[in-house]
Write a protein that holds these residues in place. Structure first.
Motif, PDB file in Angstrom:
ATOM      1  N   ARG A  31      41.889  29.591  34.347  1.00 47.08           N
ATOM      2  CA  ARG A  31      43.382  30.075  34.064  1.00 47.08           C
ATOM      3  C   ARG A  31      43.613  30.391  32.640  1.00 47.08           C
ATOM      4  NH1 ARG A  31      45.820  33.629  34.800  1.00 47.08           N
ATOM      5  NH2 ARG A  31      43.988  33.542  36.315  1.00 47.08           N
TER       6      ARG A  31
ATOM      7  N   GLU B 156      51.998  33.964  35.660  1.00 46.67           N
ATOM      8  CA  GLU B 156      50.767  33.875  36.328  1.00 46.67           C
ATOM      9  C   GLU B 156      50.215  32.276  36.470  1.00 46.67           C
ATOM     10  OE1 GLU B 156      48.447  38.154  36.523  1.00 46.67           O
ATOM     11  OE2 GLU B 156      47.633  36.424  35.081  1.00 46.67           O
TER      12      GLU B 156
ATOM     13  N   SER C  82      51.113  30.463  39.803  1.00 48.82           N
ATOM     14  CA  SER C  82      50.388  31.017  41.043  1.00 48.82           C
ATOM     15  C   SER C  82      48.819  31.271  41.131  1.00 48.82           C
ATOM     16  CB  SER C  82      51.031  32.439  41.166  1.00 48.82           C
ATOM     17  OG  SER C  82      50.670  33.476  40.231  1.00 48.82           O
ATOM     18  N   LYS C  83      48.326  31.619  39.944  1.00 47.43           N
ATOM     19  CA  LYS C  83      46.905  31.656  39.680  1.00 47.43           C
ATOM     20  C   LYS C  83      46.304  30.567  39.878  1.00 47.43           C
ATOM     21  CE  LYS C  83      46.067  35.961  39.187  1.00 47.43           C
ATOM     22  NZ  LYS C  83      47.256  36.902  38.910  1.00 47.43           N
TER      23      LYS C  83
ATOM     24  N   LEU D 140      46.426  29.361  43.577  1.00 45.14           N
ATOM     25  CA  LEU D 140      45.326  30.524  44.340  1.00 45.14           C
ATOM     26  C   LEU D 140      43.870  30.383  43.839  1.00 45.14           C
ATOM     27  CD1 LEU D 140      47.542  33.795  44.013  1.00 45.14           C
ATOM     28  CD2 LEU D 140      47.132  32.340  46.145  1.00 45.14           C
TER      29      LEU D 140
ATOM     30  N   ASP E 289      48.014  39.585  43.024  1.00 44.04           N
ATOM     31  CA  ASP E 289      49.071  38.594  42.332  1.00 44.04           C
ATOM     32  C   ASP E 289      49.757  39.261  41.113  1.00 44.04           C
ATOM     33  OD1 ASP E 289      50.288  35.860  42.262  1.00 44.04           O
ATOM     34  OD2 ASP E 289      49.208  35.525  40.480  1.00 44.04           O
TER      35      ASP E 289
ATOM     36  N   LEU F  93      53.461  40.024  40.403  1.00 41.22           N
ATOM     37  CA  LEU F  93      54.037  39.607  39.234  1.00 41.22           C
ATOM     38  C   LEU F  93      54.392  40.364  38.014  1.00 41.22           C
ATOM     39  CD1 LEU F  93      52.110  36.123  38.943  1.00 41.22           C
ATOM     40  CD2 LEU F  93      54.443  36.457  39.905  1.00 41.22           C
TER      41      LEU F  93
END
Length: 141
Positions: free
Chosen positions: A17, A45, A48-49, A52, A92, A96
């Protein structure tokens, strides 16, 4: 092995990330011409990332367990993981970016620009993690 693999996947999610967010911020800034927009998209992000990516790691871990519980790794596996993750990540990013900028075309441009940079960065990230045994008790090379 279950607890150790979870620690490894969490650590991989965090390091990826960091790399991925920096890439998104820079690309978004270049495409929009606005560093603040790049920061907004990159920071949106982060949560969410991470979620995910963790789910992606768990799925790949469960797919790859052998009958004896030994994780097998290979370059082919890393390439396959790269493509599946990039699909999830690009969708994603596009959504976003669209939400932050209000422009679906900008979301599309940012998402598509990440395809190449993120696949290269992700593959390198996988190779670095492959060289460490953190969170793994048994591994067949």
């Amino acid at each position: 092995m279950q607890d150790q693999s979870r620690k490894r996947h969490i650590a991989k999610a965090i390091t990826w990330r960091i790399v991925g967010t920096i890439d998104t911020i820079v690309l978004s800034w270049i495409i929009t011409g606005n560093p603040l927009t790049g920061l907004k998209i990159g920071l949106a992000e982060v949560v969410s990332k991470m979620v995910l990516y963790y789910i992606h790691e768990r799925v790949w871990f469960k797919i790859n367990l052998s009958k004896k519980g030994i994780v097998r790794e290979s370059r082919k596996r890393h390439i396959a993981k790269t493509f599946t993750w990039r699909g999830v990540g690009t969708l994603d990013t596009m959504l976003l970016s669209w939400l932050v900028t209000g422009n679906p075309l900008t979301g599309l441009k940012i998402g598509l620009s990440e395809l190449l940079t993120k696949m290269i960065l992700y593959y390198l990230h996988e190779r670095v993690w492959y060289r460490t045994n953190y969170g793994l008790k048994n591994r067949v090379k």
